[in-house]
Design a protein around this motif. Structure first.
Motif, short mmCIF file in Angstrom:
data_model
loop_
_atom_site.label_atom_id
_atom_site.label_comp_id
_atom_site.label_asym_id
_atom_site.label_seq_id
_atom_site.Cartn_x
_atom_site.Cartn_y
_atom_site.Cartn_z
N ILE A 11 -76.65 -21.45 -0.05
CA ILE A 11 -77.43 -20.16 -0.56
C ILE A 11 -76.93 -19.80 -1.75
N GLU A 12 -78.13 -19.14 -2.76
CA GLU A 12 -78.07 -20.23 -3.47
C GLU A 12 -77.40 -18.28 -4.40
N GLY A 13 -75.94 -17.80 -5.58
CA GLY A 13 -75.64 -16.31 -5.84
C GLY A 13 -74.40 -16.92 -6.87
N LEU A 14 -73.59 -15.57 -7.04
CA LEU A 14 -72.67 -15.75 -8.13
C LEU A 14 -71.86 -15.61 -7.23
N VAL A 15 -70.00 -16.51 -7.72
CA VAL A 15 -68.65 -16.60 -7.66
C VAL A 15 -68.03 -15.81 -8.65
N THR A 16 -67.48 -14.74 -8.15
CA THR A 16 -66.23 -14.86 -9.82
C THR A 16 -65.14 -14.88 -8.75
N THR A 17 -64.01 -14.98 -10.44
CA THR A 17 -62.51 -15.57 -9.45
C THR A 17 -62.07 -14.92 -10.56
N ILE A 18 -61.05 -14.94 -11.22
CA ILE A 18 -59.96 -14.14 -11.94
C ILE A 18 -59.19 -15.49 -12.89
N ASP A 19 -59.63 -15.08 -13.49
CA ASP A 19 -58.64 -16.42 -15.21
C ASP A 19 -56.90 -15.86 -15.08
N ALA A 20 -56.61 -17.15 -15.71
CA ALA A 20 -55.08 -17.02 -16.39
C ALA A 20 -54.48 -15.55 -16.42
N ASP A 21 -55.33 -15.44 -17.08
CA ASP A 21 -55.27 -13.90 -18.67
C ASP A 21 -55.82 -13.22 -17.56
N GLY A 22 -55.85 -13.36 -16.78
CA GLY A 22 -57.02 -12.13 -15.89
C GLY A 22 -58.04 -11.38 -16.27
N THR A 23 -59.03 -11.64 -16.57
CA THR A 23 -60.50 -11.61 -17.13
C THR A 23 -61.75 -12.42 -15.79
N PRO A 24 -62.17 -12.09 -15.17
CA PRO A 24 -63.01 -11.98 -14.92
C PRO A 24 -63.75 -13.18 -14.95
#
Length: 204
Positions: A11-24
């Motif tokens: 399924i094609e979609g979007l993944v959000t993760t959190i960078d080391a500085d807290g930015t999505p």
């Protein structure tokens, strides 16, 4: 069919993760989904920021959307405005408010061998924001264009150029303003050989 896909679909979609500085961080990805989104497998490239984030936090959010423009913007890194987020409920993460469905997940098993890692993920939280309105041929063309745009170093340029010519005809024939904007972003990105708006290659 590969063993990885025997019990699921991509399924094609979007993944959000959190960078080391807290930015999505938003990345376009196509996990192998099993069951009713009970679990899935992500395979990010090991040089990507998303890989770094998943390896560090072992959590993220997968989003299903019918907005192909946001998918294109995630691929090329061109944001006229960043999406609105809400806090995840079961993990430390961010959920995009303007999507159809979202699935908070934790990584349960990893395989770091090769150029693409394998993260097996278990869903721990679900969101349903709005109905999926459906796709036409222009939507499919943008999705296929977005996939090719992430593989510029692996696919011959003439093959990509021929594909984009066909995609352009489909978008012109069946797309609306949003689909045209999305396709122009991808076409410009491909013409620039993977250069983002800021002039650097993208590594989502």
């Amino acid at each position: 069919m590969s063993d990885m896909r025997k019990s699921g679909i991509i399924i094609e979609g979007l993944v959000t993760t959190i960078d080391a500085d807290g930015t999505p961080r938003i990345a376009a990805m196509g996990p192998v989904v099993r069951g009713d989104y009970a679990s899935f497998v992500l395979r990010p490239f090991t040089e990507s920021r998303t890989f770094d984030n998943l390896a560090r936090t072992r959590a993220g959010v997968f989003h299903v959307t019918d907005d192909v423009e946001i998918l294109a913007r995630a691929v090329v890194g061109a944001w006229d405005r960043f999406p609105e987020f809400i806090s995840a409920e079961s993990i430390e993460g961010r959920v995009m408010a303007d999507c159809c469905r979202a699935f908070e997940f934790r990584v349960t098993r990893t395989d770091m061998d090769g150029t693409r890692a394998r993260f097996e993920c278990a869903v721990e939280g679900r969101h349903r924001f709005r109905d999926f309105v459906g796709w036409n041929r222009a939507h499919h063309a943008v999705v296929e264009g977005a996939i090719l745009a992430t593989r510029l170093t692996y696919i011959a340029p003439d093959r990509i150029a021929r594909a984009f010519e066909e995609f352009a005809r489909l978008v012109d024939k069946t797309g609306g303003e949003r689909e045209h904007r999305a396709f122009r972003l991808l076409a410009d990105y491909v013409a620039g050989n993977g250069r983002s708006v800021g002039g650097s290659p993208r590594h989502s």
